[in-house]
Design a protein around this motif. Structure first.
Motif, PDB file in Angstrom:
ATOM      1  N   THR A 101       0.784  -1.500  -0.106  1.00 22.24           N
ATOM      2  CA  THR A 101       0.327  -0.168  -0.068  1.00 22.24           C
ATOM      3  C   THR A 101       0.730   1.439   0.160  1.00 22.24           C
ATOM      4  O   THR A 101       0.713   2.040  -1.067  1.00 22.24           O
ATOM      5  CB  THR A 101      -1.427   0.268   1.684  1.00 22.24           C
ATOM      6  OG1 THR A 101      -2.156  -1.374   0.912  1.00 22.24           O
ATOM      7  CG2 THR A 101      -1.395   1.500   1.519  1.00 22.24           C
ATOM      8  N   SER A 140       0.742   4.096  -3.302  1.00 24.82           N
ATOM      9  CA  SER A 140       0.867   5.539  -2.356  1.00 24.82           C
ATOM     10  C   SER A 140       1.578   6.509  -2.834  1.00 24.82           C
ATOM     11  O   SER A 140       1.417   7.121  -2.595  1.00 24.82           O
ATOM     12  CB  SER A 140       0.509   5.706  -1.171  1.00 24.82           C
ATOM     13  OG  SER A 140       1.319   5.284  -0.817  1.00 24.82           O
ATOM     14  N   LEU A 195      -3.424  -2.423  -7.100  1.00 20.67           N
ATOM     15  CA  LEU A 195      -2.900  -2.680  -5.828  1.00 20.67           C
ATOM     16  C   LEU A 195      -3.976  -3.494  -5.656  1.00 20.67           C
ATOM     17  O   LEU A 195      -5.298  -3.773  -5.388  1.00 20.67           O
ATOM     18  CB  LEU A 195      -3.122  -1.333  -4.807  1.00 20.67           C
ATOM     19  CG  LEU A 195      -2.516  -1.813  -3.468  1.00 20.67           C
ATOM     20  CD1 LEU A 195      -1.642  -2.527  -3.374  1.00 20.67           C
ATOM     21  CD2 LEU A 195      -2.910  -1.128  -2.871  1.00 20.67           C
ATOM     22  N   LEU A 233      -3.687   4.336   2.386  1.00 16.89           N
ATOM     23  CA  LEU A 233      -4.371   3.444   1.128  1.00 16.89           C
ATOM     24  C   LEU A 233      -5.468   4.950   0.642  1.00 16.89           C
ATOM     25  O   LEU A 233      -5.483   5.255  -0.179  1.00 16.89           O
ATOM     26  CB  LEU A 233      -5.189   2.510   1.870  1.00 16.89           C
ATOM     27  CG  LEU A 233      -6.520   2.228   0.582  1.00 16.89           C
ATOM     28  CD1 LEU A 233      -5.837   0.924   0.338  1.00 16.89           C
ATOM     29  CD2 LEU A 233      -7.339   1.071   1.626  1.00 16.89           C
ATOM     30  N   VAL A 288      -3.465   6.386  -2.367  1.00 19.08           N
ATOM     31  CA  VAL A 288      -4.034   4.612  -3.524  1.00 19.08           C
ATOM     32  C   VAL A 288      -4.481   6.019  -4.803  1.00 19.08           C
ATOM     33  O   VAL A 288      -5.833   5.842  -4.508  1.00 19.08           O
ATOM     34  CB  VAL A 288      -3.726   3.926  -3.182  1.00 19.08           C
ATOM     35  CG1 VAL A 288      -4.082   3.217  -4.086  1.00 19.08           C
ATOM     36  CG2 VAL A 288      -3.282   3.766  -2.291  1.00 19.08           C
ATOM     37  N   ILE A 301      -8.342  -0.603  -5.878  1.00 22.12           N
ATOM     38  CA  ILE A 301      -7.452  -0.762  -5.327  1.00 22.12           C
ATOM     39  C   ILE A 301      -8.319  -2.715  -5.005  1.00 22.12           C
ATOM     40  O   ILE A 301     -10.231  -1.986  -5.239  1.00 22.12           O
ATOM     41  CB  ILE A 301      -7.655  -0.588  -4.266  1.00 22.12           C
ATOM     42  CG1 ILE A 301      -6.798   0.688  -3.725  1.00 22.12           C
ATOM     43  CG2 ILE A 301      -7.261  -0.880  -2.227  1.00 22.12           C
ATOM     44  CD1 ILE A 301      -7.599   1.831  -2.901  1.00 22.12           C
ATOM     45  N   THR A 348     -12.061   1.340  -4.790  1.00 20.87           N
ATOM     46  CA  THR A 348     -12.058   0.066  -4.132  1.00 20.87           C
ATOM     47  C   THR A 348     -13.177  -0.815  -4.287  1.00 20.87           C
ATOM     48  O   THR A 348     -14.156  -0.568  -3.969  1.00 20.87           O
ATOM     49  CB  THR A 348     -11.482   0.147  -2.195  1.00 20.87           C
ATOM     50  OG1 THR A 348     -10.609   1.218  -2.032  1.00 20.87           O
ATOM     51  CG2 THR A 348     -11.109  -1.191  -1.866  1.00 20.87           C
TER      52      THR A 348
END
Length: 286
Positions: free
Chosen positions: A156, A160, A167, A203, A206, A210, A237
């Protein structure tokens, strides 16, 4: 001296001694490295693999493996967990090479053939150094960062600070302070922990897609940690639960391999939300 004060003093001294021991012995509890002799020969059936050694600026040697395929679609930088060495972790490379991706695996300092004094800062610098080497030959849009358990925090942080294709976090922790706090709730871990690994903080920064994969029956790092992580950067995410999966056995579930293949092979598609039910208001009868 009053009895209560005497008891309080004993408790305080014991607390201080335990805290000091935890500070100096935490590497022993957090990391379970396997040492390999310099002449150890890596071998994986039906895999094309080459070994490499990279020297860092402070003189440490980072040992790694490159699993290669013909006409790769990209490369996966696989950051492993806190135990053993890439000798055993290398078996997981097939889950990516079967999807036509090269795989790079490295041993952290003190693991396998890698050398150097281990610290959170040193490992982060090592991984950025490795990432820089990869993107000298491969555009970032073809690089996938995969972090497993302990490696999820490092993955992570790396994502980032860079712009990989995606990721993927496998059984990640919200922060290592939270994980260890479950077993030592009364210790000042925020002060003494040398590896706080605040995944949730990193996170936020990022910018690539994800994907979080986690077993619903993980007893070491509970599934709830991934639920919380999925809420940190929700627009990018996706959470993928492996029903009944534990911490060390996700690769034994067919659902894990289906999900992993779907993640790697999928193409992000933008949705025109104006054509969906979002914002639709139901009219009432007159």
């Amino acid at each position: 001296m009053p009895l209560w004060l005497h008891i309080a003093l004993i408790v305080f001294v014991a607390y201080a001694v335990i805290s000091i021991l935890l500070y100096y012995l935490q590497d022993y509890f957090l990391f379970k490295p396997e040492k390999l002799p310099k002449d150890f020969d890596f071998y994986y059936e039906n895999q094309t693999v080459s070994e490499y050694n990279i020297e860092t600026r402070d003189g440490a040697i980072i040992n790694g493996l490159h699993f290669s395929v013909e006409k790769p679609l990209g490369v996966v930088l696989y950051l492993k967990g806190n135990s053993k060495s890439i000798k055993g972790w290398g078996k997981f490379a097939v889950d990516f090479t079967r999807n036509n991706y090269d795989v790079i695996m490295v041993d952290y300092r003190g693991f396998g053939k890698s050398t150097g004094k281990r610290s959170q800062k040193a490992i982060k610098h090592d991984l950025q150094f490795i990432y820089n080497k990869i993107r000298e030959k491969v555009s970032e849009k073809y690089i996938i960062i995969y972090g497993r358990s302990m490696g999820s925090g490092f993955a992570t942080k790396l994502a980032s600070m860079n712009s990989p294709k995606m990721l993927i976090l496998d059984a990640p922790y919200y922060s290592l302070t939270k994980v260890t706090g479950r077993y030592m709730p009364f210790m000042p871990l925020s002060i003494i922990l040398k590896y706080p690994m605040p995944t949730y903080k990193w996170l936020k920064y990022v910018k690539c897609p994800i994907h979080i994969i986690h077993g619903t029956k993980d007893k070491l790092i509970p599934f709830s940690s991934s639920v919380k992580l999925s809420q940190v950067n929700p627009k990018l995410t996706r959470l993928h639960p492996i029903i009944d999966g534990g911490h060390k056995n996700l690769n034994n579930f067919e659902s894990y391999h289906k999900i992993l293949t779907e993640i790697i092979k999928s193409k992000e598609k933008k949705i025109d939300l104006s054509t969906t039910s979002i914002g639709v208001k139901h009219s009432s009868k007159k």
